[in-house]
Design a protein around this motif. Structure first.
Motif, PDB file in Angstrom:
ATOM      1  N   LEU A  90       0.910  -1.177   0.063  1.00 10.77           N
ATOM      2  CA  LEU A  90       0.207   0.110   0.004  1.00 10.77           C
ATOM      3  C   LEU A  90       0.921   1.418  -0.062  1.00 10.77           C
ATOM      4  O   LEU A  90       1.944   1.356   0.356  1.00 10.77           O
ATOM      5  N   ARG A  91       0.345   2.266  -0.587  1.00 11.93           N
ATOM      6  CA  ARG A  91       0.900   3.609  -0.407  1.00 11.93           C
ATOM      7  C   ARG A  91       0.033   4.568   0.351  1.00 11.93           C
ATOM      8  O   ARG A  91      -0.889   4.609   0.080  1.00 11.93           O
ATOM      9  N   MET A  92       0.718   4.970   1.221  1.00 12.73           N
ATOM     10  CA  MET A  92      -0.079   6.225   2.296  1.00 12.73           C
ATOM     11  C   MET A  92       0.386   7.395   2.003  1.00 12.73           C
ATOM     12  O   MET A  92       1.555   7.640   1.792  1.00 12.73           O
ATOM     13  N   GLY A 151     -13.762   6.749   6.204  1.00 18.50           N
ATOM     14  CA  GLY A 151     -13.338   8.045   6.716  1.00 18.50           C
ATOM     15  C   GLY A 151     -14.329   8.802   6.958  1.00 18.50           C
ATOM     16  O   GLY A 151     -14.601   9.400   7.873  1.00 18.50           O
ATOM     17  N   GLY A 152     -15.495   9.054   6.225  1.00 18.53           N
ATOM     18  CA  GLY A 152     -16.842   9.596   6.340  1.00 18.53           C
ATOM     19  C   GLY A 152     -17.603   8.799   7.338  1.00 18.53           C
ATOM     20  O   GLY A 152     -18.063   9.746   8.291  1.00 18.53           O
ATOM     21  N   LEU A 153     -17.616   7.810   7.673  1.00 19.71           N
ATOM     22  CA  LEU A 153     -18.358   7.120   8.907  1.00 19.71           C
ATOM     23  C   LEU A 153     -17.752   7.272   9.989  1.00 19.71           C
ATOM     24  O   LEU A 153     -18.422   7.749  10.975  1.00 19.71           O
ATOM     25  N   ILE A 154     -16.142   7.377  10.246  1.00 19.93           N
ATOM     26  CA  ILE A 154     -15.547   7.575  11.385  1.00 19.93           C
ATOM     27  C   ILE A 154     -15.932   8.996  11.659  1.00 19.93           C
ATOM     28  O   ILE A 154     -16.331   9.434  13.007  1.00 19.93           O
ATOM     29  N   ASN A 155     -15.803  10.128  10.798  1.00 28.54           N
ATOM     30  CA  ASN A 155     -16.290  11.524  11.264  1.00 28.54           C
ATOM     31  C   ASN A 155     -17.605  11.613  11.688  1.00 28.54           C
ATOM     32  O   ASN A 155     -17.918  12.299  12.449  1.00 28.54           O
ATOM     33  N   ALA A 156     -18.533  10.884  10.953  1.00 27.68           N
ATOM     34  CA  ALA A 156     -19.914  10.999  11.358  1.00 27.68           C
ATOM     35  C   ALA A 156     -20.067  10.388  12.850  1.00 27.68           C
ATOM     36  O   ALA A 156     -20.911  10.941  13.717  1.00 27.68           O
ATOM     37  N   THR A 157     -19.491   9.286  13.059  1.00 27.99           N
ATOM     38  CA  THR A 157     -19.778   8.676  14.446  1.00 27.99           C
ATOM     39  C   THR A 157     -19.136   9.381  15.513  1.00 27.99           C
ATOM     40  O   THR A 157     -20.045   9.787  16.425  1.00 27.99           O
ATOM     41  N   ALA A 177      -9.547   9.242   9.969  1.00 25.47           N
ATOM     42  CA  ALA A 177      -9.848   9.218   8.745  1.00 25.47           C
ATOM     43  C   ALA A 177      -8.855   9.295   7.451  1.00 25.47           C
ATOM     44  O   ALA A 177      -9.099   8.816   6.361  1.00 25.47           O
ATOM     45  N   LEU A 178      -7.682   9.932   7.480  1.00 25.57           N
ATOM     46  CA  LEU A 178      -6.596  10.181   6.514  1.00 25.57           C
ATOM     47  C   LEU A 178      -6.061   8.748   6.107  1.00 25.57           C
ATOM     48  O   LEU A 178      -5.671   8.522   5.102  1.00 25.57           O
ATOM     49  N   HIS A 179      -6.267   7.644   7.045  1.00 29.35           N
ATOM     50  CA  HIS A 179      -5.603   6.324   6.741  1.00 29.35           C
ATOM     51  C   HIS A 179      -6.610   5.541   6.371  1.00 29.35           C
ATOM     52  O   HIS A 179      -6.525   4.173   6.488  1.00 29.35           O
ATOM     53  N   THR A 180      -7.669   5.723   6.029  1.00 27.31           N
ATOM     54  CA  THR A 180      -8.810   4.903   5.584  1.00 27.31           C
ATOM     55  C   THR A 180      -9.406   5.510   3.982  1.00 27.31           C
ATOM     56  O   THR A 180      -8.782   6.466   3.592  1.00 27.31           O
ATOM     57  N   ASN A 181     -10.182   4.700   3.483  1.00 22.51           N
ATOM     58  CA  ASN A 181     -10.968   5.309   2.119  1.00 22.51           C
ATOM     59  C   ASN A 181     -11.873   6.344   2.645  1.00 22.51           C
ATOM     60  O   ASN A 181     -12.088   6.668   3.689  1.00 22.51           O
ATOM     61  N   GLN A 182     -12.456   6.777   1.524  1.00 24.47           N
ATOM     62  CA  GLN A 182     -13.326   7.898   1.715  1.00 24.47           C
ATOM     63  C   GLN A 182     -14.658   7.460   2.610  1.00 24.47           C
ATOM     64  O   GLN A 182     -15.174   8.244   3.441  1.00 24.47           O
ATOM     65  N   VAL A 183     -15.223   6.504   2.177  1.00 18.62           N
ATOM     66  CA  VAL A 183     -16.489   6.052   3.046  1.00 18.62           C
ATOM     67  C   VAL A 183     -16.067   5.666   4.362  1.00 18.62           C
ATOM     68  O   VAL A 183     -17.006   5.961   5.237  1.00 18.62           O
TER      69      VAL A 183
END
Length: 146
Positions: A17-19, A114-120, A106-112
């Protein structure tokens, strides 16, 4: 786009993976950093440095001084007004830090994800208020906060 590729790091493993690096994302740097030392263990010293930077980089975090004040005001029975205001002032930087942590995670995940983490985690304060109000029998407070 080329700059982002230059500033990314290769993570060894079966997926290669590339981060994005912390410099390209503008984040503080993860608590478990990608910098590896002997045996593939992340540096604890670097993690403490990142935590220190997160706590001292914003002026609003100076309000963290009210954390022990809120604790003492409750246990020393200084009065309800002191307990409320000290704890209220202590919650402001804690909410800011929680937001920073969720953005960094969220920076270390995909958009979906990351959005779920931010909302939670963005609604964590409301959940705590709702649970405490329900335990106290304040149904109208719960309804109003929803």
């Amino acid at each position: 786009m080329k700059e982002a590729r230059r500033e990314s790091r290769q993570i060894s493993g079966p997926l290669n993976l590339r981060m994005p690096s912390r410099a390209s994302t503008g984040g503080y740097g993860a608590i478990g950093t990608l910098d590896e030392e002997e045996g593939g263990v992340a540096s604890a010293k670097n993690s403490i440095g990142v935590m220190t930077h997160m706590l001292l980089s914003k002026k609003i975090n100076l309000l963290l001084v009210f954390l022990p004040c809120g604790y003492l005001s409750y246990h020393q029975q200084w009065g309800d007004q002191y307990v409320f205001w000290f704890n209220f002032l202590a919650m402001v930087p804690l909410a800011s830090i929680l937001g920073d942590f969720t953005e960094e995670l969220a920076l270390h995940t995909n958009q979906v994800v990351g959005g779920l983490i931010n909302a939670t985690f963005g609604n964590a304060v409301e959940v705590v208020v709702a649970v405490e109000a329900m335990q106290a029998g304040q149904i109208r407070v719960v309804q109003a906060s929803m």
